[in-house]
Write a protein that holds these residues in place. Structure first.
Motif, PDB file in Angstrom:
ATOM      1  N   PHE A  18      31.438  44.292  41.799  1.00 59.68           N
ATOM      2  CA  PHE A  18      32.532  43.384  42.143  1.00 59.68           C
ATOM      3  C   PHE A  18      33.871  44.003  41.771  1.00 59.68           C
ATOM      4  CE2 PHE A  18      35.224  39.868  40.384  1.00 59.68           C
ATOM      5  CZ  PHE A  18      35.579  39.295  41.592  1.00 59.68           C
ATOM      6  N   ARG A  19      33.930  44.502  40.547  1.00 57.43           N
ATOM      7  CA  ARG A  19      35.180  45.034  40.046  1.00 57.43           C
ATOM      8  C   ARG A  19      35.640  46.251  40.849  1.00 57.43           C
ATOM      9  NH1 ARG A  19      38.168  47.743  36.718  1.00 57.43           N
ATOM     10  NH2 ARG A  19      39.114  46.826  34.870  1.00 57.43           N
ATOM     11  N   ARG A  38      47.407  39.695  43.204  1.00 56.35           N
ATOM     12  CA  ARG A  38      46.413  39.791  42.141  1.00 56.35           C
ATOM     13  C   ARG A  38      45.124  39.194  42.683  1.00 56.35           C
ATOM     14  NH1 ARG A  38      48.975  43.005  40.899  1.00 56.35           N
ATOM     15  NH2 ARG A  38      50.734  43.098  39.482  1.00 56.35           N
ATOM     16  N   PRO A  39      43.997  39.579  42.084  1.00 54.24           N
ATOM     17  CA  PRO A  39      42.723  39.056  42.578  1.00 54.24           C
ATOM     18  C   PRO A  39      42.740  37.540  42.776  1.00 54.24           C
ATOM     19  CG  PRO A  39      42.321  40.725  40.927  1.00 54.24           C
ATOM     20  CD  PRO A  39      43.807  40.583  41.026  1.00 54.24           C
ATOM     21  N   MET A  40      43.294  36.837  41.789  1.00 55.24           N
ATOM     22  CA  MET A  40      43.320  35.378  41.888  1.00 55.24           C
ATOM     23  C   MET A  40      44.086  34.897  43.112  1.00 55.24           C
ATOM     24  SD  MET A  40      44.502  32.773  39.050  1.00 55.24           S
ATOM     25  CE  MET A  40      46.029  33.099  39.906  1.00 55.24           C
ATOM     26  N   VAL A 144      30.028  30.174  49.181  1.00 56.77           N
ATOM     27  CA  VAL A 144      30.606  31.328  48.535  1.00 56.77           C
ATOM     28  C   VAL A 144      32.043  31.064  48.081  1.00 56.77           C
ATOM     29  CG1 VAL A 144      31.754  32.652  50.340  1.00 56.77           C
ATOM     30  CG2 VAL A 144      30.258  33.813  48.744  1.00 56.77           C
TER      31      VAL A 144
ATOM     32  N   LEU B  12      32.056  38.688  46.833  1.00 61.37           N
ATOM     33  CA  LEU B  12      31.820  37.317  46.372  1.00 61.37           C
ATOM     34  C   LEU B  12      30.385  37.133  45.918  1.00 61.37           C
ATOM     35  CD1 LEU B  12      33.890  35.352  49.024  1.00 61.37           C
ATOM     36  CD2 LEU B  12      34.439  35.767  46.626  1.00 61.37           C
ATOM     37  N   PHE B  15      29.931  38.800  42.616  1.00 60.41           N
ATOM     38  CA  PHE B  15      30.520  37.991  41.545  1.00 60.41           C
ATOM     39  C   PHE B  15      29.662  36.767  41.255  1.00 60.41           C
ATOM     40  CE2 PHE B  15      33.219  34.565  39.989  1.00 60.41           C
ATOM     41  CZ  PHE B  15      33.661  35.143  38.821  1.00 60.41           C
ATOM     42  N   LEU B 147      33.695  48.610  30.341  1.00 58.69           N
ATOM     43  CA  LEU B 147      33.992  47.596  31.363  1.00 58.69           C
ATOM     44  C   LEU B 147      35.479  47.405  31.599  1.00 58.69           C
ATOM     45  CD1 LEU B 147      31.496  44.708  30.597  1.00 58.69           C
ATOM     46  CD2 LEU B 147      31.481  46.266  32.532  1.00 58.69           C
ATOM     47  N   ASP B 148      36.291  47.619  30.561  1.00 67.78           N
ATOM     48  CA  ASP B 148      37.709  47.257  30.648  1.00 67.78           C
ATOM     49  C   ASP B 148      37.842  45.831  31.125  1.00 67.78           C
ATOM     50  OD1 ASP B 148      37.889  49.877  30.106  1.00 67.78           O
ATOM     51  OD2 ASP B 148      39.245  50.374  31.730  1.00 67.78           O
ATOM     52  N   VAL B 149      36.936  44.984  30.663  1.00 68.43           N
ATOM     53  CA  VAL B 149      36.823  43.690  31.306  1.00 68.43           C
ATOM     54  C   VAL B 149      37.954  42.713  31.042  1.00 68.43           C
ATOM     55  CG1 VAL B 149      35.384  42.636  29.529  1.00 68.43           C
ATOM     56  CG2 VAL B 149      35.206  41.884  31.873  1.00 68.43           C
ATOM     57  N   TRP B 152      41.675  41.744  33.198  1.00 64.11           N
ATOM     58  CA  TRP B 152      42.007  42.466  34.426  1.00 64.11           C
ATOM     59  C   TRP B 152      42.158  41.473  35.579  1.00 64.11           C
ATOM     60  CZ3 TRP B 152      39.488  42.438  39.039  1.00 64.11           C
ATOM     61  CH2 TRP B 152      38.246  41.838  39.031  1.00 64.11           C
ATOM     62  N   PHE B 153      41.577  40.320  35.408  1.00 59.80           N
ATOM     63  CA  PHE B 153      41.619  39.328  36.482  1.00 59.80           C
ATOM     64  C   PHE B 153      42.883  38.494  36.364  1.00 59.80           C
ATOM     65  CE2 PHE B 153      40.420  35.849  39.147  1.00 59.80           C
ATOM     66  CZ  PHE B 153      39.486  36.371  40.016  1.00 59.80           C
ATOM     67  N   GLY B 154      43.781  38.686  37.304  1.00 56.67           N
ATOM     68  CA  GLY B 154      44.939  37.800  37.317  1.00 56.67           C
ATOM     69  C   GLY B 154      46.115  38.237  36.478  1.00 56.67           C
ATOM     70  N   GLY B 155      45.937  39.194  35.634  1.00 61.80           N
ATOM     71  CA  GLY B 155      46.971  39.575  34.677  1.00 61.80           C
ATOM     72  C   GLY B 155      48.276  40.042  35.305  1.00 61.80           C
ATOM     73  N   GLN B 156      49.172  40.490  34.451  1.00 63.14           N
ATOM     74  CA  GLN B 156      50.566  40.920  34.822  1.00 63.14           C
ATOM     75  C   GLN B 156      51.385  39.715  35.126  1.00 63.14           C
ATOM     76  OE1 GLN B 156      52.254  43.869  34.884  1.00 63.14           O
ATOM     77  NE2 GLN B 156      53.136  44.255  36.842  1.00 63.14           N
TER      78      GLN B 156
END
Lengths: 156, 156
Positions: A18-19, A38-40, A144, B12, B15, B147-149, B152-156
């Motif tokens: 996914f990543r 961003r992904p979101m 999904v 999707l 995920f 992972l750098d998990v 990373w999702f949504g940040g900045q």
DNA sequence: CACGATAGACAACCTGATTGACTATATGGA
DNA sequence: TCCATATAGTCAATCAGGTTGTCTATCGTG
């Protein structure tokens, strides 16, 4: 007889897959004029298109509070991906709509995802990729787009 | 000739697969006496076991700042999953070690992940599951623990 | 022995989520 | 018709987890 792989590898590989896809999508989106995505944002724009036309609706679709959805809409508005107008038939509601830029980002995302899928097909074979997708469909929820995605990782 | 599935379904499904496994893991962990465990905690505990025995080291392993790693350790300490002792040979360093409770949570996680994998194997077949894992290995980075998990999702 | 590198802690700030409270508007039943 | 209740949106406080920058203590080496 060979032993099974440890069970913990499966979720990690799924997450890494996914990543990898999402990271490459956003690297390419940035190159194509959408560096702020961003992904979101992609998920939110998708959710808005599929009937999430107010903050409350969007919150329901994404599985977050209406306040969180409102903040997301605010961000997307500031970035120029959506715009809000009042519903003439119910002045409480503010209808959210994708701008041309928002629609452009989704079209480009779709094309980039298709390219990435083709690259995976080249790597592992179209048959295997189809099997992978079919198998995942069997073990995941049907809809999904009901992701409940934001904040489930780590929060509270 | 049948057309390819749209490319956006693949990320999707990956995920969702990840999410299904992690959610079921934590539901079962909660039943087995670890209701406070969060997805991130499991990753952090794993990282601590594999040589992340100080905040700086843990930060390096997980791909976050040493300050963020320090906060994570603080949380895990408060929850009783790790404990810190001073390194007698270098009094700057504080060695992080899993408590019995921390080790217990990892053992249970491993067993639950194995069970979940078995359930997937029952659903789609052991052969197909092995193929799925092998294919994912081809398209993802080799080191599954880098992972750098977080964030990373949504940040900045 | 002094200086540069390292470990940890503290502070300020950002993002994205939450809950609770409040206002304005709709709507349906007495 | 009017009032009670439900709903949409916003504001404020809070939390988790991340960041950068700064500071102190300690280590280790030239």
């Amino acid at each position: 007889m060979s032993s099974d792989p440890p069970g913990f590898e499966l979720p990690l590989r799924l997450f890494l897959g996914f990543r990898v896809l999402i990271d490459e999508l956003h690297a390419e989106l940035a190159r194509q004029g959408h560096p702020d995505m961003r992904p979101m944002h992609g998920f939110a724009l998708q959710a808005i298109m599929r009937g999430g036309d107010t903050a409350v609706e969007l919150g329901r679709t994404m599985g977050v509070s209406k306040q969180a959805a409102g903040k997301t809409i605010e961000t997307l508005e500031r970035l120029g991906y959506v715009e809000r107008t009042v519903d003439p038939r119910d002045t409480r509601r503010k209808i959210v709509r994708l701008t041309a830029r928002g629609a452009d980002s989704l079209e480009r995302s779709a094309r980039i995802f298709d390219d990435l899928r083709r690259r995976w097909a080249d790597e592992i074979g179209e048959e295997r990729l189809r099997a992978l997708e079919a198998d995942l469909r069997k073990v995941t929820p049907p809809d999904v787009f009901r992701l409940d995605v934001p904040g489930w990782f780590g929060g509270q």
